[in-house]
Design an enzyme around this catalytic site. Structure first.
Site, short mmCIF file in Angstrom:
data_model
loop_
_atom_site.label_atom_id
_atom_site.label_comp_id
_atom_site.label_asym_id
_atom_site.label_seq_id
_atom_site.Cartn_x
_atom_site.Cartn_y
_atom_site.Cartn_z
N ASP A 34 30.71 2.28 -33.81
CA ASP A 34 30.47 0.83 -33.85
C ASP A 34 28.97 0.52 -33.96
O ASP A 34 28.60 -0.59 -34.31
CB ASP A 34 31.14 0.07 -32.69
CG ASP A 34 30.62 0.48 -31.33
OD1 ASP A 34 30.01 1.55 -31.21
OD2 ASP A 34 30.85 -0.30 -30.38
N GLY A 118 37.64 2.58 -18.55
CA GLY A 118 37.58 2.67 -20.01
C GLY A 118 38.39 1.58 -20.68
O GLY A 118 38.68 1.65 -21.87
N ASP A 166 34.30 -4.43 -28.14
CA ASP A 166 35.09 -4.87 -26.99
C ASP A 166 35.23 -6.39 -26.95
O ASP A 166 36.29 -6.94 -26.70
CB ASP A 166 34.45 -4.39 -25.68
CG ASP A 166 34.35 -2.88 -25.61
OD1 ASP A 166 34.83 -2.20 -26.54
OD2 ASP A 166 33.78 -2.38 -24.62
P1 ADP Z 1 34.48 -1.08 -17.98
O1 ADP Z 1 34.00 -2.19 -18.87
O2 ADP Z 1 34.89 0.13 -18.75
O3 ADP Z 1 35.54 -1.50 -17.02
P2 ADP Z 1 31.77 -1.26 -17.11
O4 ADP Z 1 30.93 -0.41 -16.24
O5 ADP Z 1 31.30 -1.56 -18.48
O6 ADP Z 1 33.23 -0.61 -17.11
O7 ADP Z 1 31.99 -2.68 -16.41
C1 ADP Z 1 32.40 -2.75 -15.09
C2 ADP Z 1 31.49 -3.69 -14.33
O8 ADP Z 1 31.73 -5.04 -14.74
C3 ADP Z 1 31.76 -3.67 -12.85
O9 ADP Z 1 31.03 -2.63 -12.22
C4 ADP Z 1 31.27 -5.05 -12.41
O10 ADP Z 1 29.86 -5.06 -12.32
C5 ADP Z 1 31.64 -5.92 -13.62
N1 ADP Z 1 32.96 -6.54 -13.42
C6 ADP Z 1 34.06 -6.39 -14.20
N2 ADP Z 1 35.10 -7.11 -13.74
C7 ADP Z 1 34.66 -7.74 -12.61
C8 ADP Z 1 35.27 -8.62 -11.65
N3 ADP Z 1 36.55 -9.00 -11.75
N4 ADP Z 1 34.50 -9.06 -10.63
C9 ADP Z 1 33.22 -8.67 -10.52
N5 ADP Z 1 32.60 -7.85 -11.38
C10 ADP Z 1 33.30 -7.37 -12.42
MG MG Z 2 32.28 -2.04 -20.20
#
Ligand code: ADP
Ligand code: MG
Length: 381
Positions: A34, A118, A166
């Site tokens: 991407d 993921g 995404d």
């Molecule tokens: P992925 O996108 O693969 O789940 P990432 O590390 O990119 O993993 O994103 C996860 C991060 O996004 C979490 O650590 C948090 O900081 C934030 N996040 C996602 N969903 C929530 C939520 N419902 N409440 C608070 N923070 C969130």
């Molecule tokens: Mg992410």
């Protein structure tokens, strides 16, 4: 009243103006391309992140998440600055910053997308916020513009150099379809991927491991692909045929060649996969998915023993195709399996992980679902 509205009232003492939801995603094929102007083929999952938002008349943005003990973080509007504030709040606030929203706001988040598996809980959160403010402030921004804003928020405000996939699929997905996205111009095509009527399941196997290499390893591979582009004097790996690329092998060092080879072949695999899905040839599609894993493992070298074991075990017990997904060095794999084999495949992967003394994996079976939406607050719930 939807449950999040009641919690919003409890927390902020007023009704939300808008409630919006956006899903996480799984990328079927098109991995690590991407940022190379390549094609990707993700679908949106049924798990969503929901946000409730209301304007407030103060100079601050208040934000809370049910996944963060509902504690309210307060940010002065004049102090919105990239990389500032509590890390998780940067995801929602980065979107407001990117869209230049100039208003006090109260925000409550409820995410059902598993974090860090993921499945892109980050994009689900960003796109729910983008959809909510697009509605609240009547911005009428088209979906690709919202996707770019959400990506800008994550790139600059959060400091994560993610691509555009995404956010695009979280906003534009259609139920029963995967989204063919051209990351060069953000043009899209909905590709049928209605697995349930074909008695298929798309298993996500979360290995729950993250090897330390992840940040440096990702950047280094991206740099190799950029080096290939510059050494070959082309505009993008998108603009060279596989035949020409192979003919010019001697112009690249071995590592650069191997990594760029993944990029060039992966883009072609996406287009081949799309043709097979259009004729509902899931067996042929599965073979291409498995070929992508071999390339990620051997050419791009981003796999991990846990991912390889998940893939080989799935294939051994009847999967039509399987591969690692995401950045690599851990994280998740996917396997396309017939519904009747799904339980056996899950059990065999669990026992092979246990025999190898790996951490027990988590499984998800997401169905291709629709993209971001607004909850109608005028109808009773
Ligand atoms: P992925 O996108 O693969 O789940 P990432 O590390 O990119 O993993 O994103 C996860 C991060 O996004 C979490 O650590 C948090 O900081 C934030 N996040 C996602 N969903 C929530 C939520 N419902 N409440 C608070 N923070 C969130
Ligand atoms: Mg992410």
């Amino acid at each position: 009243m939807p449950p999040i509205a009641a919690k919003f009232v409890e927390l902020y003492g007023a009704q939300p103006d808008v409630i919006a939801s956006a899903p996480g995603r799984v990328n079927l094929i098109g991995e690590h391309v991407d940022f190379l102007d390549g094609f990707v083929l993700p679908f949106a999952i049924s798990d969503v992140t929901t946000v409730a938002i209301a304007k407030n008349s103060s100079n601050s943005i208040r934000v809370a998440s049910l996944q963060k003990a509902s504690e309210i973080s307060v940010v002065e509007r004049s102090k919105l600055e990239p990389l500032s504030g509590e890390p998780w709040t940067r995801y929602p606030i980065g979107v407001l910053w990117a869209l230049e929203i100039d208003s006090g706001l109260d925000i409550l988040i409820d995410g059902q997308v598993p974090l860090g598996a993921g499945l892109s809980s980050s994009a689900a959160l960003e796109c729910a916020v983008a959809t909510a403010v697009n509605e609240l402030f009547k911005l009428n921004l088209p979906l690709p513009t919202l996707a770019r804003a959400a990506q800008k928020g994550e790139n600059i405000y959060v400091g994560m150099p993610c691509g555009i996939m995404d956010q695009s699929v979280s906003l534009m997905a259609k139920q029963g379809h995967a989204l063919l996205l051209d990351t060069r111009d953000l043009s899209t095509e909905q590709i049928p991927f209605d697995i349930a009527p074909h008695h298929l399941e798309l298993l996500v196997i979360d290995t729950q491991v993250h090897h330390a290499l992840v940040d440096g390893g990702y950047a280094e591979r991206r740099a190799s692909c950029e080096k290939a582009v510059s050494d070959l004097g082309i505009t993008s790996l998108r603009d060279i045929s596989l035949t020409d690329f192979v003919l010019r092998k001697s112009e690249l060092d071995a590592t650069t060649y191997a990594r760029a080879f993944h990029g060039v072949t992966e883009m072609q695999r996406v287009l081949d996969a799309v043709e097979l899905l259009k004729s509902a040839d899931f067996r042929g599609f599965g073979k291409i998915v498995s070929a992508a894993h071999i390339s990620l493992r051997d050419n791009y070298t981003v796999s991990a023993p846990e991912l390889d074991l998940a893939v080989t075990t799935a294939l051994e017990f009847g999967a039509l195709g399987a591969r690692m997904i995401g950045g690599g060095f851990g994280g998740s794999a996917i396997a396309l399996v017939s519904a009747q084999d799904a339980e056996l495949v899950r059990l065999q992967i669990t026992s092979s992980f246990s025999a190898a003394k790996f951490r027990a994996p988590r499984f998800f079976s997401p169905l291709p679902s629709s993209g971001a939406r607004i909850t109608d607050l005028t109808t009773p719930h």
